[in-house]
Design a protein around this motif. Structure first.
Motif, mmCIF file in Angstrom:
data_model
loop_
_atom_site.group_PDB
_atom_site.id
_atom_site.type_symbol
_atom_site.label_atom_id
_atom_site.label_comp_id
_atom_site.label_asym_id
_atom_site.label_seq_id
_atom_site.Cartn_x
_atom_site.Cartn_y
_atom_site.Cartn_z
ATOM 1 N N ALA A 1 -57.706 58.727 -7.927
ATOM 2 C CA ALA A 1 -58.702 57.663 -8.015
ATOM 3 C C ALA A 1 -58.783 57.192 -9.465
ATOM 4 O O ALA A 1 -58.581 57.969 -10.402
ATOM 5 N N LYS A 2 -59.061 55.919 -9.629
ATOM 6 C CA LYS A 2 -59.230 55.364 -10.978
ATOM 7 C C LYS A 2 -60.652 54.816 -11.075
ATOM 8 O O LYS A 2 -60.927 53.696 -10.652
ATOM 9 N N PRO A 3 -61.554 55.607 -11.615
ATOM 10 C CA PRO A 3 -62.950 55.171 -11.651
ATOM 11 C C PRO A 3 -63.212 54.030 -12.622
ATOM 12 O O PRO A 3 -64.222 53.349 -12.500
ATOM 13 N N ARG A 4 -62.304 53.797 -13.574
ATOM 14 C CA ARG A 4 -62.566 52.753 -14.556
ATOM 15 C C ARG A 4 -61.395 51.795 -14.686
ATOM 16 O O ARG A 4 -60.948 51.492 -15.782
ATOM 17 N N ALA A 5 -60.890 51.277 -13.584
ATOM 18 C CA ALA A 5 -59.824 50.264 -13.637
ATOM 19 C C ALA A 5 -60.457 48.933 -13.994
ATOM 20 O O ALA A 5 -61.666 48.735 -13.855
ATOM 21 N N ARG A 6 -59.635 47.975 -14.446
ATOM 22 C CA ARG A 6 -60.158 46.687 -14.882
ATOM 23 C C ARG A 6 -59.460 45.557 -14.153
ATOM 24 O O ARG A 6 -58.242 45.525 -14.052
ATOM 25 N N ASN A 7 -60.245 44.614 -13.637
ATOM 26 C CA ASN A 7 -59.694 43.408 -13.033
ATOM 27 C C ASN A 7 -59.258 42.502 -14.182
ATOM 28 O O ASN A 7 -60.083 42.059 -14.968
ATOM 29 N N PRO A 8 -57.942 42.187 -14.299
ATOM 30 C CA PRO A 8 -57.484 41.394 -15.448
ATOM 31 C C PRO A 8 -58.015 39.961 -15.463
ATOM 32 O O PRO A 8 -58.111 39.354 -16.517
ATOM 33 N N ARG A 9 -58.379 39.418 -14.325
ATOM 34 C CA ARG A 9 -58.893 38.040 -14.295
ATOM 35 C C ARG A 9 -60.320 37.940 -14.819
ATOM 36 O O ARG A 9 -60.664 37.015 -15.541
ATOM 37 N N THR A 10 -61.145 38.909 -14.412
ATOM 38 C CA THR A 10 -62.569 38.805 -14.747
ATOM 39 C C THR A 10 -63.018 39.831 -15.784
ATOM 40 O O THR A 10 -64.156 39.798 -16.232
ATOM 41 N N ASN A 11 -62.133 40.750 -16.147
ATOM 42 C CA ASN A 11 -62.462 41.870 -17.026
ATOM 43 C C ASN A 11 -63.528 42.785 -16.444
ATOM 44 O O ASN A 11 -64.088 43.608 -17.153
#
Length: 110
Positions: A63-73
């Motif tokens: 699991a990645k609890p702190r992934a980031r959406n590159p479009r919206t940050n």
């Protein structure tokens, strides 16, 4: 880049066996279905080893609890899941590492 479809594979097998495509298509379909079903029924991981071709694996991801959406940050949570991985055989890997000819390099640039 050339894209090959299942039909192209069936045609190639039919030519190798000197059989009509209608006879080889069910066999190719059966092999692909068996691979797909084996991978889909992985509980939760599996390894399919095909000598002189390669290894298909189904692996777990964390699991990645702190992934980031590159479009919206925006920070998002990505749950654990499974992924597929293919590792080519030594024979295939050696062939793919061979240098390309000059004509093949020009085709890649087009």
């Amino acid at each position: 880049m050339i894209t090959y479809t299942k039909r192209d594979i069936v045609r190639h097998v039919a030519e190798q066996l000197d059989e009509p495509m209608v006879h080889t298509e069910p066999w190719v379909e059966a092999v692909l279905n068996a691979l797909r079903e084996t991978m889909m029924s992985a509980d939760p991981e599996c390894r399919i080893e095909l000598r002189d071709f390669g290894v298909f694996e189904v692996k777990k991801t964390k699991a990645k609890p702190r992934a980031r959406n590159p479009r919206t940050n925006e920070e998002i949570y990505v749950p654990p899941h499974r992924k597929t991985h293919f590792k080519p055989s030594k024979l295939l890997k050696q062939f793919l590492k061979e240098p390309l000819e000059e004509g093949e390099l020009e085709e890649m640039d087009d």
